[in-house]
Design a protein around this motif. Sequence first.
Motif, PDB file in Angstrom:
ATOM      1  N   VAL A 164      38.257 118.102  55.822  1.00 56.44           N
ATOM      2  CA  VAL A 164      36.976 117.651  55.278  1.00 56.44           C
ATOM      3  C   VAL A 164      37.111 117.240  53.812  1.00 56.44           C
ATOM      4  N   VAL A 165      38.021 117.868  53.077  1.00 57.67           N
ATOM      5  CA  VAL A 165      38.253 117.475  51.681  1.00 57.67           C
ATOM      6  C   VAL A 165      38.825 116.066  51.614  1.00 57.67           C
ATOM      7  N   ALA A 166      39.726 115.753  52.537  1.00 55.42           N
ATOM      8  CA  ALA A 166      40.296 114.400  52.571  1.00 55.42           C
ATOM      9  C   ALA A 166      39.216 113.375  52.911  1.00 55.42           C
ATOM     10  N   TRP A 167      38.342 113.721  53.851  1.00 52.07           N
ATOM     11  CA  TRP A 167      37.228 112.826  54.174  1.00 52.07           C
ATOM     12  C   TRP A 167      36.366 112.575  52.937  1.00 52.07           C
ATOM     13  N   ALA A 168      36.065 113.641  52.200  1.00 53.33           N
ATOM     14  CA  ALA A 168      35.228 113.504  51.009  1.00 53.33           C
ATOM     15  C   ALA A 168      35.883 112.596  49.977  1.00 53.33           C
ATOM     16  N   MET A 169      37.184 112.736  49.782  1.00 55.15           N
ATOM     17  CA  MET A 169      37.881 111.920  48.788  1.00 55.15           C
ATOM     18  C   MET A 169      37.956 110.467  49.238  1.00 55.15           C
TER      19      MET A 169
END
Length: 267
Positions: free
Chosen positions: A127-132
């Motif tokens: 989810v952090v990668a999606w946010a970035m």
Amino acid sequence: MKTNYHSPQQFFRQRRLRLFTVLVILLGIYFTSMALVNFQTWNSITKIPAGLIWLFHNFIPTERSISSLGQILYQLWRTLLVSISSTVVASLFSLVFAILGAKTTTPNEAVRLIVRFGASLLRNIPVVAWAMILLFSFKQSDFTGFLALFFMTLGYLTRAFTETIEDLDAEKLQALQAVGANYFQCVFCGILPEAASTMTSWVLYMIENNLRDATLVGLLTGTGVGFLFDFYFKSFRYDAAGLIVLLIAVLVIVLELTSTQIRRAIA
């Protein structure tokens, strides 16, 4: 090839040997990794008490932090809404994709493979990668956090719903087909009523999980209680940051208890 044991003693001896071998391999991997990254285990362990003392001394909420309670609760409410809305919307799409991707309800094999591949791709991107990734297109906003949680939840629930449908008794579906029920009648009268309770449990679990993830996403998107925590932390207002952590923990516990009661009611 099946192994024959002449006695129970030999059987347990072989079990202990296998367990010892696995333990030695795991320890070897650990010490090798520790040497490669120059990680000093003993020094790290000895620093834990001092770290915990500093943590409890600085992150305890004070009267000063209570003055920020209204702002914290407002941002926590926004974070909760983002986590619930993203989960609910993703669950609706996941239900459609799960019906298309399950072996018992898929229109054809090509559609099933496409759905499975798409769900695996979405689910395995953190989810952090999606946010970035989304941050460059949608900037720092609640919508960016919503989309990051949505895509990750979509992949996770599609996989969970697909397995739930495939685990159902196929005889009921065959019985409906035998009496002349069409595809949609089989899905809405045979599949969904049977899978509803399990799917609801998955949705409730993802709401709890997304509340924790939404806090982390807020650090990147500059929204919600995650951004507020980052602001207080960088401003050395550890008491207010500790209050945020405490309120998040309380809210997660309340959600967990509520979801447990809902699961019992629909079981």
